[in-house]
Design a protein around this motif. Sequence first.
Motif, PDB file in Angstrom:
ATOM      1  N   SER A 216       0.820  -1.217   0.000  1.00  0.00           N
ATOM      2  CA  SER A 216       0.000   0.000   0.000  1.00  0.00           C
ATOM      3  C   SER A 216       0.847   1.258   0.000  1.00  0.00           C
ATOM      4  O   SER A 216       0.388   2.322  -0.426  1.00  0.00           O
ATOM      5  CB  SER A 216      -0.938   0.012   1.208  1.00  0.00           C
ATOM      6  N   GLN A 217       2.106   1.168   0.477  1.00  0.00           N
ATOM      7  CA  GLN A 217       3.002   2.322   0.536  1.00  0.00           C
ATOM      8  C   GLN A 217       4.016   2.345  -0.601  1.00  0.00           C
ATOM      9  O   GLN A 217       4.887   3.213  -0.621  1.00  0.00           O
ATOM     10  CB  GLN A 217       3.813   2.291   1.844  1.00  0.00           C
ATOM     11  N   ASN A 219       4.614   3.371  -3.445  1.00  0.00           N
ATOM     12  CA  ASN A 219       5.010   4.589  -4.145  1.00  0.00           C
ATOM     13  C   ASN A 219       5.092   5.801  -3.232  1.00  0.00           C
ATOM     14  O   ASN A 219       5.300   6.909  -3.699  1.00  0.00           O
ATOM     15  CB  ASN A 219       4.057   4.888  -5.299  1.00  0.00           C
ATOM     16  N   GLU A 222       3.458   9.622   2.529  1.00  0.00           N
ATOM     17  CA  GLU A 222       3.314  11.046   2.229  1.00  0.00           C
ATOM     18  C   GLU A 222       2.700  11.815   3.400  1.00  0.00           C
ATOM     19  O   GLU A 222       1.750  11.359   4.039  1.00  0.00           O
ATOM     20  CB  GLU A 222       2.420  11.232   0.988  1.00  0.00           C
ATOM     21  N   THR A 242      -0.438   9.532   4.361  1.00  0.00           N
ATOM     22  CA  THR A 242      -1.066   8.945   3.187  1.00  0.00           C
ATOM     23  C   THR A 242      -0.162   7.864   2.624  1.00  0.00           C
ATOM     24  O   THR A 242       0.991   8.127   2.281  1.00  0.00           O
ATOM     25  CB  THR A 242      -1.329  10.010   2.103  1.00  0.00           C
ATOM     26  N   TYR A 244       0.536   5.540  -0.494  1.00  0.00           N
ATOM     27  CA  TYR A 244       0.228   5.589  -1.939  1.00  0.00           C
ATOM     28  C   TYR A 244       0.875   4.397  -2.622  1.00  0.00           C
ATOM     29  O   TYR A 244       2.095   4.213  -2.571  1.00  0.00           O
ATOM     30  CB  TYR A 244       0.745   6.890  -2.535  1.00  0.00           C
ATOM     31  N   SER A 245       0.049   3.585  -3.257  1.00  0.00           N
ATOM     32  CA  SER A 245       0.542   2.364  -3.906  1.00  0.00           C
ATOM     33  C   SER A 245       0.929   2.588  -5.360  1.00  0.00           C
ATOM     34  O   SER A 245       1.455   1.687  -6.011  1.00  0.00           O
ATOM     35  CB  SER A 245      -0.541   1.280  -3.846  1.00  0.00           C
ATOM     36  N   ARG A 247      -1.480   3.367  -7.371  1.00  0.00           N
ATOM     37  CA  ARG A 247      -2.826   3.260  -7.941  1.00  0.00           C
ATOM     38  C   ARG A 247      -3.894   3.792  -6.989  1.00  0.00           C
ATOM     39  O   ARG A 247      -4.913   4.305  -7.424  1.00  0.00           O
ATOM     40  CB  ARG A 247      -3.149   1.797  -8.273  1.00  0.00           C
ATOM     41  N   ILE A 249      -4.820   5.428  -2.770  1.00  0.00           N
ATOM     42  CA  ILE A 249      -4.350   6.047  -1.539  1.00  0.00           C
ATOM     43  C   ILE A 249      -5.205   5.569  -0.376  1.00  0.00           C
ATOM     44  O   ILE A 249      -6.332   5.126  -0.554  1.00  0.00           O
ATOM     45  CB  ILE A 249      -4.398   7.587  -1.601  1.00  0.00           C
ATOM     46  N   ARG A 250      -4.645   5.650   0.821  1.00  0.00           N
ATOM     47  CA  ARG A 250      -5.419   5.448   2.042  1.00  0.00           C
ATOM     48  C   ARG A 250      -4.620   6.032   3.203  1.00  0.00           C
ATOM     49  O   ARG A 250      -3.407   6.254   3.086  1.00  0.00           O
ATOM     50  CB  ARG A 250      -5.707   3.970   2.276  1.00  0.00           C
ATOM     51  N   LYS A 275      -7.121  11.282   2.078  1.00  0.00           N
ATOM     52  CA  LYS A 275      -5.902  11.769   2.712  1.00  0.00           C
ATOM     53  C   LYS A 275      -6.234  12.951   3.617  1.00  0.00           C
ATOM     54  O   LYS A 275      -7.366  13.434   3.643  1.00  0.00           O
ATOM     55  CB  LYS A 275      -4.877  12.177   1.663  1.00  0.00           C
TER      56      LYS A 275
END
Length: 432
Positions: A216-217, A219, A222, A242, A244-245, A247, A249-250, A275
Amino acid sequence: MSQATFLNRQALHLRPDPARVIVRPFKPATEPRDLNPTDKIRANHIVDRVLALDPDAVAAQLADVLDNFQGRHRNLLETFEARADEMEDAFATHGVFSKTQRQLVGAYFLSEYSFEASALFNPSIVPHPDQSGAPNGGICVVISLRAIGEGHVSSLTFRTGTIAADGSLTVDPTARLASLPRISHRISGPDGERVELTFKGEEELSERVIFPITESQSNGIEDARFVEFSDGDRKAYYATYTAYSGRAIRSELIETSDFMSFRLTPLRGAAARNKGMALFPRKIDGRYAMIARQDNENLYLIYSDDLYTWEGGQAVLRPQFPWEFVQIGNCGSPIELDEGWLLLTHGVGPVRKYSIGAALLDKRDPSRVLARSSEPLLRPEPSEREGYVPNVVYTCGAMRHNEQIVLPYAVSDTFSSFATIKISALMEAMKR
């Protein structure tokens, strides 16, 4: 509202340094379970070539690698061996390796990464857990920063410093080296992976880098919004960030008590799918509280009983003034004052210009807005408009010290600077 009456920019800048590097796995030799057939064949070819060298050649090559890279990293031989251990399944068909061969093979499956080559921005600031070196009337602090390197991958890095009695801030020299933590625990669950990380005691705080670990992280980690959280006599540091994969975010949560050991946990619930979540520094009526932005436009107040599940919410702030017509968001955790909760906000206006404003929320019922800045507290000066993303000032968290707010802020998604805000003058300006 005149900035000159309550805001003072400091002549202090934190700029990205491409000389700061970490070593990380490089493809095709990622984790064995991630290797596709072509990558596995290529990885095995590399190993075959190393094993074809005679022992003297292996030793000479390893000595040459150490001569080139030893001064740039801690414990390189240990790092090479650890990388070879990670590749064990992929190397099983090659038989027995000598220790020197394993170290050299590990070196071939690593690469240097300049984690802050492009940007060092979106800072937050909290009191340091160790105040033994604080000046008279001052305080030691930890500054977190988002670093960006090649491929726009974001990681989390730190600086230390002191705030003097008058609010002036000094940042300590940055460590020459940079280090990644050891993964001490890793648990997969229905909401993703929970990871526990540990740095070594000899690694300075500014040396520690939290680089993406889970899918999930992958990329980016943040915009960490750190806050010192009090629950009775217990204090801890939390940061929402945040994940960022590439594709999706969560929102996820970092927990630490000493900035040496960290736990990273995915957050659950509908409110965690966006986010910009920021945790209040204490419970309100026995519940955890956040300011969040579920709809990409307005700010909501949300509550949780367990810190990890966040649902629903009540809209408390909507775009109202021209400098924030596009959207508003929080700029870090609310700061508790005698007058109420001071919430720093960002607003996006014409030509996607980002400015920083503020609102004052009722201390007992934060859904009640007591005051709000009709003009920005901080907007990009002419010298702050150029950068990776032009026309942006932004922060992930300020803190109170005596009668001032110490505000670290990012300039055009490139570097970070600092300002101080007189609380009494700001309160008077917001009333007007």
